[in-house]
Every structure is written in structure tokens, then in C-alpha cells.
Design an enzyme around this catalytic site. Structure first.
Site, PDB file in Angstrom:
ATOM      1  N   ASP A   1       0.866  -1.182   0.000  1.00 22.26           N
ATOM      2  CA  ASP A   1       0.000   0.000   0.000  1.00 22.26           C
ATOM      3  C   ASP A   1       0.906   1.238   0.000  1.00 22.26           C
ATOM      4  OD1 ASP A   1      -3.202   0.403   0.908  1.00 22.26           O
ATOM      5  OD2 ASP A   1      -1.893   2.153   1.065  1.00 22.26           O
ATOM      6  N   ILE A   2       0.740   2.101  -1.022  1.00 18.75           N
ATOM      7  CA  ILE A   2       1.562   3.310  -1.102  1.00 18.75           C
ATOM      8  C   ILE A   2       1.195   4.226   0.071  1.00 18.75           C
ATOM      9  CG2 ILE A   2       2.173   5.315  -2.502  1.00 18.75           C
ATOM     10  CD1 ILE A   2       1.464   3.705  -4.983  1.00 18.75           C
TER      11      ILE A   2
ATOM     12  N   GLU B   1      -4.465   2.578  -4.380  1.00 18.05           N
ATOM     13  CA  GLU B   1      -3.015   2.512  -4.223  1.00 18.05           C
ATOM     14  C   GLU B   1      -2.563   1.196  -3.608  1.00 18.05           C
ATOM     15  OE1 GLU B   1      -4.580   4.866  -0.604  1.00 18.05           O
ATOM     16  OE2 GLU B   1      -5.128   4.492  -2.685  1.00 18.05           O
TER      17      GLU B   1
END
Length: 373
Positions: A248-249, A292
Site C-alpha cells: 500500500d503506497i 493505491e
């Protein structure tokens, strides 16, 4: 063409289609060769006097019919296997054509067949017509089959030119027509095959689009939902490790808010490219699960190996950041890494939840870190 056993590669599909068409069309012809010989023999002047050639012909055509019926398509749908099957089946077709050509010649030359010679000639016309339109997939082989059906009978008629020249000339003209018709039928068959291949290609493209995230060109959530349970089942059946990495960014919303959605899209594309550079094995499935969040399915990969690759990716991402015009933005990710374990994971969903929980633990612990499940 949507059936799973249909080959997808153009060469394999073309051979598969030809083999299917050949297999479907071949049994009926074999039956009628046998019936035509029975009629030619049965309506001859003296069938009992022709018992030996009659039984020999009956045995030959019955054997060829049996071999056609027993010659099943291969289970393996590779080009080599299909080509081998076609070669063997065409040998049966050509053998049948030659056997009938010789039978027609015998009916034209033997005095005891004088009352049924017309049956053999009409059958020759019928068989050659059917062959020109039914087996036009291979023009050279079909041409050879036509010649094998016709030439023995034409030669026998030529030997009695004075009495048989009219029939000889008529059959020769009809043979020339069949060769032209074969050429046209061959083109039409391959035009139809080309359309099928175009449709198959379009179908493959649409299926690829349905499985691919348009922005990052990674697999999408639909593909993950299809692959994941299958890979878990394979890992369970084969007792092989299957690792899952969820990424997960960090603070991606901030990039969108401060630099715009176009910049955010570029960031997602760059992140996906970094994944491709780091996870290079053909067996790994790289996916964008939504927003994301990303995932990597790593078959035959133990937990420690998956952890090392994932940690290397995290460190490189932190070190290099994300380039935008005039600046380098920090770019980090939180990761959850786990390996399927039958003792802890009662299902694919349970395995995913365990790794997803690890991802959220990494985020709760301050982000930009890896958490083992």
C-alpha cells in the site's frame, strides 16, 4: 471457441480446427465407399463368380472405415500432435481414394462387371465431388486424392478408346471442373479460418483487457480473484509454498491533493514499473488490487525468500523516491508478507485476511515498513 480446451495460439488453433473438421467429415465417406463397393459387386453379372475380388474389396473398405472411426483426436492439443494426427488421417483418406480408384478400374475392365460398371462410375463422380468440397483444407493432398480416385479408371477407359472414349472425355472434363472447384473451396475454407482467427484474437484482447488494469498494465482485481484460489488450491495439493505480498503506497492521497490526479496516476504507473523491475520471475503475478493497493502472488516461494525480495523493493523505493518536474517526492510503501500454511489458513480467504492484517499492522506501526503475517 470459448471452451477451455480450444488452443489459443493461431498455429495450434488452425491445426485444431482442421483436425476437428476432418474428424467430423470423415466417417460418412468411409461408409459410402463400402456401400458403393457392395452395390458394384452385388449388381454385377455374377456375384458368386466374383466372390474372391468381392470379398477382398469388402475387407479393404471395411478395414479402412474401421481405421477411420478408431483414429481418435489426440488428447494433447499441441501443433506437433495435431499435425501428426492429420498426417496419419490423410494417409487413410489417400489409401481409401486409391482403393476406390482401383475398384473403379476393375469394374471398367472386367467383363463380369459390365452390368454394374455404371454404378462404379457414378460412385466415382459422387466421391470425387464430395472430396473436392469436404477435404479442401489441404489443396495438394486433396488434389492427390482426386487423382487417385480418377486416374486408374481413366487409364482403364483409355485402353478401350474405341468403345469408351465418350465416357473418358466426359470424366476428364469433370475432373478439370473438380480441380477448379477444389481451388475455390480451398480459398473459402481458409478465408473462413482467417475470420475465426481474427475473432479469436479479438476475444483474447477483450479477455486480456478485462484482466488488466488500464493504468498500470498489471493484473486487476478480477484477475486476482481468479488466480488466487487456484494458486492456493495448487499449493495445498502439491505441498508447495505460496507467498503473498500486499503493498500500500504511503500517504498517496497527499500526492493527489498536492500535485493533482495526473501526477498521482504517473506515480501509480511508476510504482508498477518498479514492481516489474524488482519481481522479475515469470511465475510471479503482479496485480493492482484497487486504488493505491497492490499485490504479488509468488508460487513456489518460501516466506523468507518473499520477505527478502519485498524488503529489497521497499528499501529501493524509499531510497529513490518519485521524480516529478523540478523535484523528487518521497515515495514509500507499507507491506504485509505471508506464506500459505494449511495449519493456519482454512481457506484462500483466511490466508488473504492474515496477510491483509499484517499490512494494516505495518501501517499502524508508522508505515514504510514490512510486517510478516
Amino acid at each position: 471457441m470459448t471452451e477451455p480446451h480450444v488452443p489459443r495460439q493461431p498455429q495450434a488453433f488452425a491445426l485444431w480446427r482442421e483436425a476437428q473438421d476432418t474428424r467430423i467429415r470423415t466417417p460418412l465417406g468411409g461408409i459410402y465407399y463400402l456401400l458403393a463397393w457392395l452395390l458394384t459387386w452385388g449388381f454385377s453379372n455374377d456375384p458368386l463368380a466374383l466372390l474372391a475380388p468381392g470379398l477382398i474389396g469388402l475387407g479393404v473398405f471395411a478395414l479402412l472405415l474401421t481405421l477411420r472411426l478408431l483414429h481418435r483426436l489426440p488428447d494433447e492439443q499441441t501443433p506437433a500432435a495435431l499435425q501428426r494426427w492429420l498426417n496419419h488421417h490423410w494417409l487413410l483418406i489417400l489409401s481409401t481414394a486409391l482403393a476406390w480408384g482401383l475398384a473403379h478400374a476393375l469394374a471398367q475392365t472386367h467383363a463380369l462387371f459390365s452390368s454394374s460398371a455404371i454404378i462404379a462410375t457414378l460412385s466415382t463422380i459422387a466421391f470425387s465431388t464430395a472430396l473436392a468440397f469436404t477435404f479442401s483444407m489441404r489443396k495438394k493432398r486433396a488434389t492427390l486424392a482426386l487423382l487417385l480416385i480418377y486416374l486408374p479408371g481413366l487409364l482403364s477407359l483409355a485402353l478401350d478408346w474405341q468403345a469408351r472414349h465418350a465416357v473418358l472425355i466426359t470424366l476428364s472434363f469433370y475432373l478439370s471442373y473438380l480441380l477448379l472447384a477444389l481451388n475455390r473451396s480451398h480459398r473459402e475454407y481458409h478465408n473462413t479460418l482467417a475470420l475465426e482467427l481474427q475473432l479469436l484474437d479479438q476475444q483474447e484482447r477483450l479477455e486480456q483487457l478485462s484482466r488488466t488494469d488500464s493504468l498500470t498494465q498489471l493484473g486487476n482485481r478480477y484477475q486476482f480473484n481468479s488466480l488466487f484460489p487456484v494458486m492456493v488450491a495448487n499449493a495445498q495439493r502439491q505441498s508447495q509454498p505460496l507467498s503473498l505480498v500486499l503493498l500500500d503506497i504511503d500517504f498517496f492521497k497527499r500526492i493527489n491533493d498536492e500535485h493533482g490526479h495526473a501526477c498521482g496516476d504517473t506515480c501509480l504507473s511508476a510504482f508498477a514499473e518498479r514492481m516489474r523491475q524488482n519481481f522479475r520471475r515469470d511465475s510471479d503475478a503482479l496485480l493492482r488490487l484497487g486504488g493505491e493497493e497492490f499485490g504479488i502472488l509468488m508460487p513456489n516461494t518460501p516466506l523468507e525468500q518473499a520477505r527478502l525480495l519485498a524488503e529489497q523493493f521497499r528499501q529501493e523505493l524509499e531510497r529513490e523516491g518519485f521524480e516529478v518536474p523540478g523535484a523528487t517526492l518521497p515515495l514509500t510503501a507499507s507491506l504485509g508478507v505471508g506464506c500459505y500454511d494449511m495449519r493456519h489458513d482454512s481457506s484462500a480467504e483466511a490466508f488473504f485476511k492474515r496477510v491483509d492484517d499484517a499490512l494494516y499492522q505495518a501501517k499502524d506501526a508508522g508505515r514504510n515498513r514490512l510486517q510478516l503475517a
